[in-house]
Scaffold this motif. Structure first.
Motif, PDB file in Angstrom:
ATOM      1  N   LEU A  38      49.809  37.485   6.632  1.00  0.00           N
ATOM      2  CA  LEU A  38      50.335  36.190   6.195  1.00  0.00           C
ATOM      3  C   LEU A  38      51.741  35.952   6.738  1.00  0.00           C
ATOM      4  O   LEU A  38      52.199  34.820   6.828  1.00  0.00           O
ATOM      5  CB  LEU A  38      50.339  36.099   4.668  1.00  0.00           C
ATOM      6  CG  LEU A  38      48.958  36.118   4.010  1.00  0.00           C
ATOM      7  CD1 LEU A  38      49.101  36.158   2.493  1.00  0.00           C
ATOM      8  CD2 LEU A  38      48.144  34.917   4.443  1.00  0.00           C
ATOM      9  N   ILE A  39      52.418  37.013   7.096  1.00  0.00           N
ATOM     10  CA  ILE A  39      53.760  36.898   7.683  1.00  0.00           C
ATOM     11  C   ILE A  39      53.687  36.957   9.209  1.00  0.00           C
ATOM     12  O   ILE A  39      54.350  36.192   9.909  1.00  0.00           O
ATOM     13  CB  ILE A  39      54.674  38.019   7.145  1.00  0.00           C
ATOM     14  CG1 ILE A  39      54.865  37.842   5.643  1.00  0.00           C
ATOM     15  CG2 ILE A  39      56.009  38.021   7.861  1.00  0.00           C
ATOM     16  CD1 ILE A  39      55.572  38.990   4.974  1.00  0.00           C
ATOM     17  N   LEU A  40      52.881  37.873   9.735  1.00  0.00           N
ATOM     18  CA  LEU A  40      52.861  38.101  11.180  1.00  0.00           C
ATOM     19  C   LEU A  40      52.243  36.949  11.969  1.00  0.00           C
ATOM     20  O   LEU A  40      52.700  36.649  13.080  1.00  0.00           O
ATOM     21  CB  LEU A  40      52.111  39.391  11.492  1.00  0.00           C
ATOM     22  CG  LEU A  40      52.821  40.683  11.090  1.00  0.00           C
ATOM     23  CD1 LEU A  40      51.959  41.873  11.426  1.00  0.00           C
ATOM     24  CD2 LEU A  40      54.159  40.782  11.773  1.00  0.00           C
ATOM     25  N   ILE A  41      51.218  36.315  11.446  1.00  0.00           N
ATOM     26  CA  ILE A  41      50.580  35.216  12.182  1.00  0.00           C
ATOM     27  C   ILE A  41      51.522  34.024  12.353  1.00  0.00           C
ATOM     28  O   ILE A  41      51.678  33.520  13.465  1.00  0.00           O
ATOM     29  CB  ILE A  41      49.232  34.833  11.533  1.00  0.00           C
ATOM     30  CG1 ILE A  41      48.229  35.961  11.753  1.00  0.00           C
ATOM     31  CG2 ILE A  41      48.699  33.533  12.104  1.00  0.00           C
ATOM     32  CD1 ILE A  41      46.904  35.771  11.053  1.00  0.00           C
ATOM     33  N   PRO A  42      52.193  33.545  11.292  1.00  0.00           N
ATOM     34  CA  PRO A  42      53.154  32.440  11.523  1.00  0.00           C
ATOM     35  C   PRO A  42      54.328  32.831  12.415  1.00  0.00           C
ATOM     36  O   PRO A  42      54.794  32.020  13.219  1.00  0.00           O
ATOM     37  CB  PRO A  42      53.647  32.085  10.116  1.00  0.00           C
ATOM     38  CG  PRO A  42      52.595  32.579   9.205  1.00  0.00           C
ATOM     39  CD  PRO A  42      52.001  33.781   9.868  1.00  0.00           C
ATOM     40  N   LEU A  74      57.041  32.247  17.619  1.00  0.00           N
ATOM     41  CA  LEU A  74      57.594  32.804  18.853  1.00  0.00           C
ATOM     42  C   LEU A  74      56.848  32.278  20.076  1.00  0.00           C
ATOM     43  O   LEU A  74      57.452  32.054  21.123  1.00  0.00           O
ATOM     44  CB  LEU A  74      57.547  34.327  18.810  1.00  0.00           C
ATOM     45  CG  LEU A  74      58.501  34.989  17.819  1.00  0.00           C
ATOM     46  CD1 LEU A  74      58.266  36.495  17.785  1.00  0.00           C
ATOM     47  CD2 LEU A  74      59.937  34.675  18.154  1.00  0.00           C
ATOM     48  N   GLY A  75      55.540  32.091  19.948  1.00  0.00           N
ATOM     49  CA  GLY A  75      54.778  31.506  21.047  1.00  0.00           C
ATOM     50  C   GLY A  75      55.194  30.078  21.329  1.00  0.00           C
ATOM     51  O   GLY A  75      55.278  29.660  22.486  1.00  0.00           O
ATOM     52  N   ALA A  76      55.476  29.311  20.277  1.00  0.00           N
ATOM     53  CA  ALA A  76      55.932  27.933  20.453  1.00  0.00           C
ATOM     54  C   ALA A  76      57.309  27.897  21.116  1.00  0.00           C
ATOM     55  O   ALA A  76      57.578  27.026  21.951  1.00  0.00           O
ATOM     56  CB  ALA A  76      55.967  27.214  19.111  1.00  0.00           C
ATOM     57  N   ILE A  77      58.165  28.837  20.766  1.00  0.00           N
ATOM     58  CA  ILE A  77      59.480  28.909  21.407  1.00  0.00           C
ATOM     59  C   ILE A  77      59.326  29.226  22.897  1.00  0.00           C
ATOM     60  O   ILE A  77      59.989  28.621  23.755  1.00  0.00           O
ATOM     61  CB  ILE A  77      60.375  29.960  20.725  1.00  0.00           C
ATOM     62  CG1 ILE A  77      60.805  29.450  19.349  1.00  0.00           C
ATOM     63  CG2 ILE A  77      61.590  30.291  21.564  1.00  0.00           C
ATOM     64  CD1 ILE A  77      61.609  30.448  18.555  1.00  0.00           C
ATOM     65  N   GLY A  78      58.448  30.170  23.233  1.00  0.00           N
ATOM     66  CA  GLY A  78      58.209  30.510  24.633  1.00  0.00           C
ATOM     67  C   GLY A  78      57.629  29.342  25.411  1.00  0.00           C
ATOM     68  O   GLY A  78      58.025  29.081  26.543  1.00  0.00           O
TER      69      GLY A  78
END
Length: 52
Positions: free
Chosen positions: A5-9, A14-18
């Motif tokens: 529940l923490i790692l997926i968001p 981080l993917g959106a930032i990249g």
């Protein structure tokens, strides 16, 4: 299982930032001249200098 529940968001954030950084670099012209630097290193700049 609760850690997902923490790692997926966090991973999505981080993917959106990249992805945002990649789109920004495309729009700012970072990838416009890919061959320029590779060809510039082969040019001989010594021919332009005049030795007197």
């Amino acid at each position: 299982m609760n850690v997902l529940l923490i790692l997926i968001p966090v991973a999505l954030f981080l993917g959106a930032i990249g992805l945002g950084a990649f789109v920004w670099s495309l729009k700012s012209g970072q990838f416009d001249d890919l061959d320029g630097a590779a060809e510039r290193i082969l040019m001989d700049d010594d021919e332009d200098e005049v030795i007197t």
